[in-house]
Design a protein around this motif. Structure first.
Motif, short mmCIF file in Angstrom:
data_model
loop_
_atom_site.label_atom_id
_atom_site.label_comp_id
_atom_site.label_asym_id
_atom_site.label_seq_id
_atom_site.Cartn_x
_atom_site.Cartn_y
_atom_site.Cartn_z
N GLU A 162 -15.08 22.59 -64.63
CA GLU A 162 -13.90 22.39 -64.63
C GLU A 162 -12.44 21.89 -64.43
N PRO A 163 -11.68 21.48 -64.71
CA PRO A 163 -10.38 20.66 -64.42
C PRO A 163 -10.13 20.59 -63.49
N HIS A 164 -9.69 19.87 -62.06
CA HIS A 164 -8.71 19.90 -60.87
C HIS A 164 -7.78 20.61 -60.55
N GLU A 165 -7.26 21.79 -59.90
CA GLU A 165 -6.45 22.50 -59.43
C GLU A 165 -5.98 22.83 -60.79
N ILE A 166 -7.17 23.75 -61.07
CA ILE A 166 -6.57 24.88 -63.42
C ILE A 166 -5.72 25.38 -62.17
N ASP A 167 -5.67 26.05 -61.18
CA ASP A 167 -5.22 27.42 -60.21
C ASP A 167 -3.91 27.36 -59.87
N ARG A 168 -3.53 25.57 -60.22
CA ARG A 168 -2.00 25.73 -59.82
C ARG A 168 -0.75 25.48 -61.18
N TRP A 169 -1.18 25.89 -61.64
CA TRP A 169 -0.80 25.84 -63.33
C TRP A 169 0.82 26.26 -62.84
N ASP A 170 1.41 26.85 -62.41
CA ASP A 170 3.28 27.27 -61.80
C ASP A 170 3.72 27.08 -61.18
N ASP A 171 3.33 26.14 -60.47
CA ASP A 171 3.28 25.51 -58.78
C ASP A 171 4.50 24.71 -59.35
N ASP A 172 5.61 24.74 -58.47
CA ASP A 172 6.31 23.81 -58.72
C ASP A 172 6.80 23.17 -58.04
N LYS A 174 3.24 20.88 -57.23
CA LYS A 174 1.80 20.26 -58.44
C LYS A 174 2.80 20.12 -59.24
N PHE A 175 4.28 21.04 -60.14
CA PHE A 175 4.84 19.51 -60.86
C PHE A 175 5.40 18.96 -60.64
N GLY A 176 5.80 18.50 -59.61
CA GLY A 176 6.65 17.59 -59.17
C GLY A 176 5.48 16.27 -58.46
N LEU A 177 4.22 16.95 -57.76
CA LEU A 177 3.27 15.90 -57.92
C LEU A 177 2.46 15.18 -59.24
N ILE A 583 -8.44 3.06 -48.94
CA ILE A 583 -8.19 4.50 -49.51
C ILE A 583 -8.69 5.60 -49.66
N GLU A 584 -10.13 5.82 -49.37
CA GLU A 584 -10.79 6.34 -48.66
C GLU A 584 -10.65 7.09 -47.40
N LYS A 585 -10.01 5.99 -46.72
CA LYS A 585 -8.94 6.85 -45.07
C LYS A 585 -8.56 7.53 -45.20
N ARG A 586 -7.10 6.72 -46.44
CA ARG A 586 -6.28 7.53 -47.29
C ARG A 586 -6.46 8.66 -47.16
N ASN A 587 -7.41 9.47 -47.88
CA ASN A 587 -7.46 10.75 -48.95
C ASN A 587 -8.02 11.79 -48.03
N GLU A 588 -8.72 10.87 -46.70
CA GLU A 588 -9.31 12.19 -45.64
C GLU A 588 -8.10 12.68 -44.83
N THR A 589 -6.56 11.66 -44.82
CA THR A 589 -5.34 12.62 -44.08
C THR A 589 -4.63 13.10 -45.04
N ARG A 590 -4.84 12.86 -46.27
CA ARG A 590 -4.60 14.19 -47.17
C ARG A 590 -4.82 14.96 -47.87
N SER A 591 -4.17 16.12 -48.01
CA SER A 591 -4.82 17.06 -48.29
C SER A 591 -4.65 17.62 -49.40
N GLU A 593 -4.61 18.84 -52.11
CA GLU A 593 -4.28 18.83 -53.99
C GLU A 593 -3.40 17.61 -53.50
N ARG A 594 -3.12 17.12 -52.52
CA ARG A 594 -2.54 15.63 -52.26
C ARG A 594 -3.83 13.91 -52.85
N ALA A 595 -4.92 14.66 -52.35
CA ALA A 595 -5.62 13.90 -52.40
C ALA A 595 -5.46 12.35 -53.62
N TYR A 596 -5.85 11.64 -53.74
CA TYR A 596 -5.23 10.41 -55.02
C TYR A 596 -7.31 9.98 -55.70
N PRO A 597 -8.42 9.96 -55.51
CA PRO A 597 -9.67 9.51 -55.47
C PRO A 597 -9.02 8.08 -57.28
N PHE A 598 -8.13 8.36 -57.42
CA PHE A 598 -8.39 7.65 -59.42
C PHE A 598 -8.28 5.88 -59.43
#
Length: 610
Positions: A162-172, A174-177, A583-591, A593-598
């Protein structure tokens, strides 16, 4: 370059002295098959490695090949003055390579191969892996063809990824993120003057409440106003009966949140092209964001992904094969990052970009529009700016002092710095002075082709450092190498592996032309393409989001065996490991919806191989 398609040649026994060279010969036998050998291993006793001789060439019947030491030599080494026959053989091999690797110029696109050489084709095992991935896509599409409505589609999605964060499609938010950690994260720019807003029909009375009471000029002065302007789409060809917007969007930085404040869907001002605001009707605003993201997807696929990773890098790779001997240390440095690039492009041009194929079927721009955008962008793309992360960040005005939270920028910079140290060290090792570089005919021939116009038989790339078609300083060569390795690894990972989570390629119907109230079922959902196309899209982006080769620094084929250079590779691997941890340490502190493992180096492939 060949991965896994090799002849193992192992010698064992007792040697009274060190072996400095070996000679390989293939007789005129009845078997009409060339030898394709990567390395020859010399063992003192079975299992005890004594030395590795890199070969990386094809040996035909009646030919012999001498491999000396670690066989890594500049063409201006004194060895060739003492043994000119070796230089003759080197130049003869390069002539054969130029016959095999011919430039193709088509539709104003970046240079590609006229015909894929046998040695560039997928290895047997990698071909099986690609076939397996493609068969999964076909299965998903067939299963998806049984879907009759959106409810069936949602149920099917739960059967697989299932696509990540599929439930936040209408959120401003998220649109900015999406501009900071999405699949197309390098188009956002800080607004530096009012001239950038001339095409927008924005009234101060409408926008000021969204800028925390600031005027547009004040917001610009405070460095809080950002823009995405897809003007290049204005005259872009498109699929029949499809509308393709050429939108402009404004964003306002509130602390560390980039929030959308205005969207205009077309470039020219008119009564039926209003500026939409988050204060408008909920579903009218959602539709404006949907049509903007649809346009953004065309830019991403044609320019950020296909054009300026896959295709632009192929030109550099072809030129390297044409002008750099496989004995050249720069060829060996780059080779792991060109692995399967030409093969995947050959497949992609036939299965994705050709008329009537997937881009034509799934994307608003169609194949003609994709060609147009790639060719059009070539007029403005510069290796030393758009292709160079630090310069690109400055050029767009998105430094940490301007945008404090920008995961793509921050994570990419960490790995770029590891690449930078690796390349600088290698260039200093291979070239002891600028004079040695200037006198290297192969590297200068490679450089000459880079910015020579296509009409004159070159790549026609802008922003290549150096004067009069040549490198004068080692840092000029180093910059080109950094940009190539970064683009083939980090940048491709950034624009490739999040497609499944975010993509929407085509909208149908008409974008909003006024601000009347709209309805989810009556207005928003009908713009989404039919279910069967959605499943085909999901299958395609699932393929594109699959990692099929080794992580950066863990090379599929080791071209480098010279001990001094091997030490630099090992240091590169250590630096990448430290980057991974950071980067893994950074992602531990990111919420969440703000995690970025890519852009974790463990997730970044060495090359553009899918």
């Amino acid at each position: 370059m060949i991965a896994g398609n090799q002849l193992d040649a192992n010698f064992s026994g007792e040697f009274k002295r060190e072996i400095d060279a070996i000679k390989l010969s293939k007789g005129n036998d009845a078997v009409d098959t060339d030898w394709c050998i990567d390395t020859v291993r010399v063992e003192k006793n079975p299992g005890i490695l004594k030395r590795v001789f890199p070969v990386f060439c094809r040996i035909k019947a009646g030919q012999s090949h001498l491999i000396r030491g670690y066989d890594t030599h500049l063409p201006n080494d004194t060895m060739y003055q003492e043994q000119p026959a070796l230089l003759d053989r080197r130049q003869s091999d390069l002539k054969d390579m130029r016959d095999s690797y011919e430039y193709r110029y088509e539709n104003g696109l970046p240079v590609t191969l006229k015909k894929l050489p046998e040695q560039e084709k997928f290895s047997f095992m990698y071909g099986l892996k690609i076939a397996d991935i493609l068969s999964d896509q076909l299965f998903d599409s067939v299963v998806g063809s049984t879907c009759e409505n959106l409810s069936d589609f949602v149920k099917l999605c739960k059967l697989f990824w299932e696509p990540h964060e599929i439930d936040r499609w209408d959120d401003d938010e998220k649109f900015g993120l999406q501009r900071l950690l999405g699949v197309n994260s390098s188009v956002i720019r800080r607004v530096k003057d009012m001239k950038q807003l001339e095409k927008l029909h924005v009234g101060e009375q409408d926008i000021q409440p969204l800028l925390q009471g600031l005027t547009l000029k004040d917001a610009i002065k405070a460095r809080q106003l950002f823009i995405v302007d897809h003007a290049i789409l204005d005259k872009c060809p498109k699929s029949p009966n499809i509308i393709l917007c050429s939108p402009i969007a404004l964003f306002f930085l509130k602390e560390d949140k980039l929030m959308p404040v205005a969207i205009q869907l077309f470039q020219s001002r008119s009564d039926n092209n209003p500026v939409f605001f988050p204060t408008d009707d909920k579903y009218t605003w959602i539709l404006a964001k949907m049509w903007f993201n649809n346009a953004d997807a065309q830019i991403h696929q044609a320019i950020s992904h296909l054009g300026y990773t896959h295709l632009i890098m192929e030109g550099f790779a072809i030129a390297a094969h044409r002008h750099l001997s496989k004995l050249h240390p720069i060829f060996k440095l780059l080779a792991p990052h060109f692995l399967y690039l030409m093969a995947i492009n050959d497949l992609g041009l036939k299965e994705l970009l050709a008329k009537g194929e997937l881009i034509d079927k799934l994307m608003s721009m169609g194949s003609e529009g994709a060609d147009y955008l790639i060719a059009k962008h070539k007029d403005t793309w510069r290796l030393n700016v758009e292709g160079c992360l630090p310069a690109d960040i400055v050029d767009r005005g998105v430094e940490p002092t301007d945008v404090p939270f920008y995961p793509f920028r921050d994570d990419a910079l960490l790995t770029y710095k590891a690449i930078e140290e690796y390349v600088d060290s290698c260039v200093s090792l291979f070239y002891r002075s600028d004079k040695v570089l200037i006198e290297d005919p192969e590297i200068q021939a490679w450089r000459y082709d880079m910015d020579r116009s296509a009409s004159d038989g070159g790549l026609g790339v802008k922003g290549i450092p150096g004067e009069q078609g040549s490198f004068q300083k080692r840092e000029e060569l180093a910059l080109v190498l950094k940009c190539i390795i970064y683009t083939c690894s980090v940048w491709h990972a950034a624009v490739n592996f999040k497609q499944y989570d975010e993509y929407a390629l085509t909208l149908i119907g008409h974008p909003p032309k006024d601000k009347r109230e709209r309805d989810l079922k009556e207005d928003a959902i009908p713009t989404i393409q039919p279910i069967n196309k959605l499943l085909t899209l999901m299958g395609l982006t699932k393929v594109l989001s699959t990692r099929a080769t080794n992580a950066l620094g863990n090379f599929e084929v080791n071209y480098i065996h010279d001990p001094a250079a091997v030490e630099l590779v090992e240091q590169f691997q250590k630096n990448l490991e430290n980057t991974r941890k950071e980067i893994e340490k950074r992602n531990e502190t990111r919420s969440a919806e703000r995690a970025y493992p890519f852009l974790n180096p463990a997730e970044i492939p060495n090359a553009i191989s899918i």
